[in-house]
Design a protein around this motif. Structure first.
Motif, short mmCIF file in Angstrom:
data_model
loop_
_atom_site.label_atom_id
_atom_site.label_comp_id
_atom_site.label_asym_id
_atom_site.label_seq_id
_atom_site.Cartn_x
_atom_site.Cartn_y
_atom_site.Cartn_z
N GLU A 123 14.89 47.46 -29.57
CA GLU A 123 14.32 46.46 -28.67
C GLU A 123 14.86 46.66 -27.25
N MET A 124 13.93 46.63 -26.29
CA MET A 124 14.31 46.81 -24.89
C MET A 124 14.73 45.47 -24.31
N GLN A 125 16.03 45.27 -24.15
CA GLN A 125 16.58 44.02 -23.66
C GLN A 125 17.00 44.15 -22.21
N SER A 126 17.01 43.05 -21.52
CA SER A 126 17.49 43.06 -20.14
C SER A 126 19.00 43.30 -20.13
N GLY A 127 19.46 43.99 -19.12
CA GLY A 127 20.88 44.26 -19.00
C GLY A 127 21.32 45.58 -19.59
N LYS A 129 21.95 49.49 -19.82
CA LYS A 129 22.16 50.56 -18.86
C LYS A 129 21.06 51.61 -19.02
N SER A 133 18.85 52.49 -22.44
CA SER A 133 17.40 52.34 -22.54
C SER A 133 16.76 53.65 -22.97
N GLU A 180 4.88 50.53 -25.53
CA GLU A 180 6.07 50.22 -24.73
C GLU A 180 6.79 51.50 -24.33
#
Length: 456
Positions: A123-127, A129, A133, A180
């Motif tokens: 899952e691509m989460q905010s924060g 690096k 990613s 995505e």
């Protein structure tokens, strides 16, 4: 042929290390035996043979444990493999992807569980690096490649309505997840598109065309019918052209209309019917080609367009673009005056790819159609042919290797006449001559087009 088993202490350390991949926990699985753990270590080996042997051993061990009604090893292996495709250690991505493919081939009913876990741990989460990613995106992509390579998409694993709904939901998740990956990084455009097309083609070949719409749910393919020259739009047009070809083949083979009705509507319409779409497509595609580097693969949309155009032009039932629209548009776009060296390299590679697609398409053309297209590429692309011959005459030019590639593909396109020569040595048969289907008038027209260049 395998390495000695590691110590229990080493195995425990590797087990703790596996927790660092993603967020899901392995605590629900019992610690497997050392023989199984050794295969995970070997899956990351730099040697191809070692990775292949480890993947085969992994499948054998899991199948043996499954026969003993031991599900802990399988649950552990799924979680370990899904995490491993994110690792940049040695050749872990390739090896763990291969292991995951072998697992799914042996246990196709685990497809839904695997895809659910893939979405969770990538899952691509905010924060995150940049490198985190990247590893998640590549891990997800390699996991989806494993799904395709396993052959599980060709199998009818769901027999009841509840399972069929779960399978459709899992494939929809795969499609959204792959989109995505596509939008996240420009360098993943081409691989993601190729994988999507392969997945749809595999489903169609297995008689499961009704599931294609689920995979495409997250892709804005219908938007490709509007003008726009950004890179994403170019790839959407390429996908639409591939889907149109698949759709036409399925209709010709008598596929059920209900299965195809859920496909994007663009599959039943002319992609280039709206004014300005073709011009914008060529401009966007050329920008993608010349903007890449020599080590990058060409955008799939290039081959997708020409495959569609050649097939559509040879069919009396399909409206198509005229040659005097297509050849000049690509000639002017790919070969501007005073282009930098990198642009020349990519443009010549594109010319070679166009020749490859035309050569492949001639098998389904009439002799008249083959003559018309072959003469067209030589007579209506003067800038491309001029640059090709100019670079071929200067061996130290930075684009000489690309020119050599394009030149060889153009020679293969027109074929050669086998001249008489010395008798072959005993036991060595002469190579078969390629079929020569061009008429004499067409060959003279090609020769006349080439003689205008001093380098020729």
């Amino acid at each position: 042929g395998t390495r000695p088993h590691r110590s229990a202490r080493h195995a425990e350390r590797c087990h703790r290390h596996s927790h660092s991949f993603g967020q899901a926990s392995l605590s629900g699985s019992k610690m497997p035996e050392g023989d199984l753990l050794q295969q995970f270590h070997d899956l990351a080996a730099p040697e191809d043979e070692a990775r292949c042997r480890a993947a085969a051993n992994l499948r054998e061990i899991l199948s043996r444990d499954s026969a003993k009604a031991d599900g802990d090893s399988l649950a552990y292996a799924i979680k370990r493999l899904v995490r491993g495709v994110q690792s940049s250690r040695q050749c872990a991505r390739q090896g763990f992807s291969l292991g995951l493919a072998e697992l799914l081939a042996a246990f196709p009913f685990e497809l839904e569980n695997v895809l659910t876990l893939v979405r969770q741990v990538t899952e691509m989460q905010s924060g995150l690096k940049a490198h985190e990613s990247k590893e998640r995106l590549l891990g997800r992509f390699f996991a989806y490649v494993a799904v395709l390579q396993s052959g599980v998409l060709s199998k009818e694993t769901a027999t009841v309505d509840r399972r069929k709904a779960a399978e459709k939901s899992a494939l929809a998740s795969l499609g959204h997840g792959l989109h995505e990956v596509f939008v996240a990084r420009s360098y993943l455009h081409a691989p993601a598109v190729r994988l999507l097309v392969e997945i749809c083609s595999t489903l169609c070949a297995a008689g499961r065309s009704g599931l294609v719409a689920d995979v495409l749910g997250g892709w804005p393919v219908n938007d490709s019918a509007t003008s726009g020259k950004d890179g994403a739009k170019v790839h959407m047009i390429g996908i639409a052209l591939e889907l149109r070809a698949m759709h036409d083949r399925l209709v010709a083979d008598g596929a059920e209309a209900s299965a195809l009705q859920t496909w994007p509507s663009i599959c039943r319409r002319d992609v280039f019917a709206q004014s300005g779409v073709f011009k914008a497509f060529v401009e966007g595609l050329v920008a993608e080609i010349v903007g890449s580097t020599g080590g990058d693969e060409l955008p799939p949309a290039l081959a997708q367009f020409f495959r569609w155009w050649f097939q559509a032009s040879s069919s009396s039932k399909t409206a198509s673009l005229a040659q005097d629209q297509v050849w000049p548009a690509f000639d002017q776009g790919l070969f501007p005056d005073k282009a930098p060296n990198n642009s020349q390299v990519q443009s010549l590679r594109a010319l070679g790819e166009i020749a490859v697609q035309l050569k492949a398409a001639t098998a389904k053309m009439t002799p008249k159609q083959q003559d018309a297209f072959t003469v067209g590429i030589f007579s209506q692309m003067p800038k491309g042919l001029g640059l090709l011959l100019q670079i071929m005459s200067y061996t130290r030019a930075p684009a000489h290797v690309a020119a050599t590639f394009a030149h060889s593909r153009m020679v293969e396109l027109v074929g050669t006449v086998q001249l008489p020569g010395p008798a072959p040595k005993r036991g060595r048969a002469p190579p078969p001559a390629p079929p020569v289907r061009l008429s004499d008038s067409s060959r003279l027209a090609i020769l006349n087009a080439l003689q205008q260049y001093p380098q020729f």
